[in-house]
Design a protein around this motif. Structure first.
Motif, PDB file in Angstrom:
ATOM      1  N   PHE A  76      -2.324   3.159   1.320  1.00  0.00           N
ATOM      2  CA  PHE A  76      -2.841   5.247   0.903  1.00  0.00           C
ATOM      3  C   PHE A  76      -2.096   6.371   1.333  1.00  0.00           C
ATOM      4  CE2 PHE A  76      -6.204   7.670  -0.057  1.00  0.00           C
ATOM      5  CZ  PHE A  76      -6.383   7.303  -1.304  1.00  0.00           C
ATOM      6  N   GLN A  77      -1.698   6.055   2.794  1.00  0.00           N
ATOM      7  CA  GLN A  77      -0.627   6.991   3.141  1.00  0.00           C
ATOM      8  C   GLN A  77       0.255   6.737   2.538  1.00  0.00           C
ATOM      9  OE1 GLN A  77       0.718   7.660   7.387  1.00  0.00           O
ATOM     10  NE2 GLN A  77       1.283   8.955   7.414  1.00  0.00           N
ATOM     11  N   ASP A  78       1.036   6.844   2.033  1.00  0.00           N
ATOM     12  CA  ASP A  78       2.289   5.795   1.245  1.00  0.00           C
ATOM     13  C   ASP A  78       2.309   6.876  -0.076  1.00  0.00           C
ATOM     14  OD1 ASP A  78       3.543   4.678   3.493  1.00  0.00           O
ATOM     15  OD2 ASP A  78       3.148   2.758   2.832  1.00  0.00           O
ATOM     16  N   LEU A  79       0.443   6.678  -0.976  1.00  0.00           N
ATOM     17  CA  LEU A  79       0.584   6.653  -2.327  1.00  0.00           C
ATOM     18  C   LEU A  79       0.623   8.223  -2.405  1.00  0.00           C
ATOM     19  CD1 LEU A  79      -1.624   4.363  -3.391  1.00  0.00           C
ATOM     20  CD2 LEU A  79       0.097   4.637  -4.108  1.00  0.00           C
ATOM     21  N   PRO A  84       8.949   5.220   0.161  1.00  0.00           N
ATOM     22  CA  PRO A  84       8.737   4.174  -0.538  1.00  0.00           C
ATOM     23  C   PRO A  84       7.307   3.448  -0.179  1.00  0.00           C
ATOM     24  CG  PRO A  84      10.961   4.020   0.330  1.00  0.00           C
ATOM     25  CD  PRO A  84       9.849   4.920   0.983  1.00  0.00           C
ATOM     26  N   ILE A  85       6.633   2.202  -1.154  1.00  0.00           N
ATOM     27  CA  ILE A  85       4.905   2.564  -0.737  1.00  0.00           C
ATOM     28  C   ILE A  85       5.171   0.633  -0.202  1.00  0.00           C
ATOM     29  CG2 ILE A  85       3.219   0.881  -2.078  1.00  0.00           C
ATOM     30  CD1 ILE A  85       3.637   3.852  -2.107  1.00  0.00           C
ATOM     31  N   GLY A  86       4.497   0.844   0.796  1.00  0.00           N
ATOM     32  CA  GLY A  86       4.420  -0.108   2.102  1.00  0.00           C
ATOM     33  C   GLY A  86       5.261  -0.031   3.472  1.00  0.00           C
ATOM     34  N   VAL A  87       6.166   1.541   3.275  1.00  0.00           N
ATOM     35  CA  VAL A  87       6.554   1.442   5.199  1.00  0.00           C
ATOM     36  C   VAL A  87       5.599   1.942   6.072  1.00  0.00           C
ATOM     37  CG1 VAL A  87       8.332   3.338   5.940  1.00  0.00           C
ATOM     38  CG2 VAL A  87       9.065   2.619   3.761  1.00  0.00           C
ATOM     39  N   ASN A  88       4.366   3.185   5.403  1.00  0.00           N
ATOM     40  CA  ASN A  88       3.580   2.948   6.408  1.00  0.00           C
ATOM     41  C   ASN A  88       2.743   1.682   6.990  1.00  0.00           C
ATOM     42  OD1 ASN A  88       4.210   5.667   7.976  1.00  0.00           O
ATOM     43  ND2 ASN A  88       4.209   6.835   5.589  1.00  0.00           N
ATOM     44  N   GLY A  89       2.469   1.592   6.066  1.00  0.00           N
ATOM     45  CA  GLY A  89       1.556   0.045   5.466  1.00  0.00           C
ATOM     46  C   GLY A  89       2.376  -0.558   6.634  1.00  0.00           C
ATOM     47  N   MET A  90       3.386  -1.759   6.352  1.00  0.00           N
ATOM     48  CA  MET A  90       4.048  -2.853   7.635  1.00  0.00           C
ATOM     49  C   MET A  90       3.841  -1.667   9.388  1.00  0.00           C
ATOM     50  SD  MET A  90       7.547  -3.898   5.932  1.00  0.00           S
ATOM     51  CE  MET A  90       7.599  -2.675   5.026  1.00  0.00           C
TER      52      MET A  90
END
Length: 174
Positions: A76-79, A84-90
């Motif tokens: 959600f932070q990446d959005l 790029p989507i997924g960097v903070n997610g990972m």
């Protein structure tokens, strides 16, 4: 005669939150992270979603829940950022897993533990973001100033401690 209980520490101290707090607190911190630096650029140094991941992960003490919390908050932070989507997610998935795993073993209610945990996880996230950008995304121009990251970890820890005290009020026992 003293009796022994074979209830694990994890079962005794696992906390839950109302669905309202579980959703609203991270959303508020993510939106503050996205919009406060636009008004006050110096606040870019903060990482409020990371604080939310650490708090909810150590409170729940479940590596699966910690991983899912980190993934959801990071994505959600990446959005809301230009990454790029997924960097903070990972990165936040790894932090959530590690924080909840440590939460099972260590007294996370102790102030010293909270300070050390927040500082260490902030530095770990900096390392993870560096590795993800350099190795997975191939951004060879991605540089990190490690002195800045130490300062960032200190500031995030300073913000996390009072925020943890506020969020502690919403903990519920089973």
């Amino acid at each position: 005669m003293a009796t022994r209980s074979y209830t694990s520490r994890r079962e005794l101290e696992e906390y839950h939150f109302s669905p309202f707090v579980t959703v609203l607190a991270p959303l508020v911190l993510i939106f503050l992270q996205a919009y406060l630096p636009k008004v006050f650029p110096r606040l870019l140094i903060l990482d409020l979603p990371l604080i939310a991941v650490i708090f909810f992960s150590v409170s729940r003490r479940s590596p699966i829940a910690g991983s899912l919390t980190g993934a959801a908050i990071g994505l959600f932070q990446d959005l809301l950022t230009h990454q790029p989507i997924g960097v903070n997610g990972m990165a936040k998935t790894v932090i959530g897993y590690a924080a909840s795993s440590i939460g099972v073993q260590v007294d996370v209610e102790n102030l010293t533990t909270r300070i050390l945990m927040n500082f260490a996880f902030s530095l770990l996230q900096s390392v993870l973001l560096f590795l993800i950008n350099r190795n997975l995304l191939g951004v060879h121009g991605y540089k990190t100033q490690w002195v800045h990251e130490l300062i960032r970890a200190g500031i995030n820890t300073g913000v996390a401690i009072p925020l943890f005290l506020v969020l502690d009020r919403f903990k519920q026992h089973e």
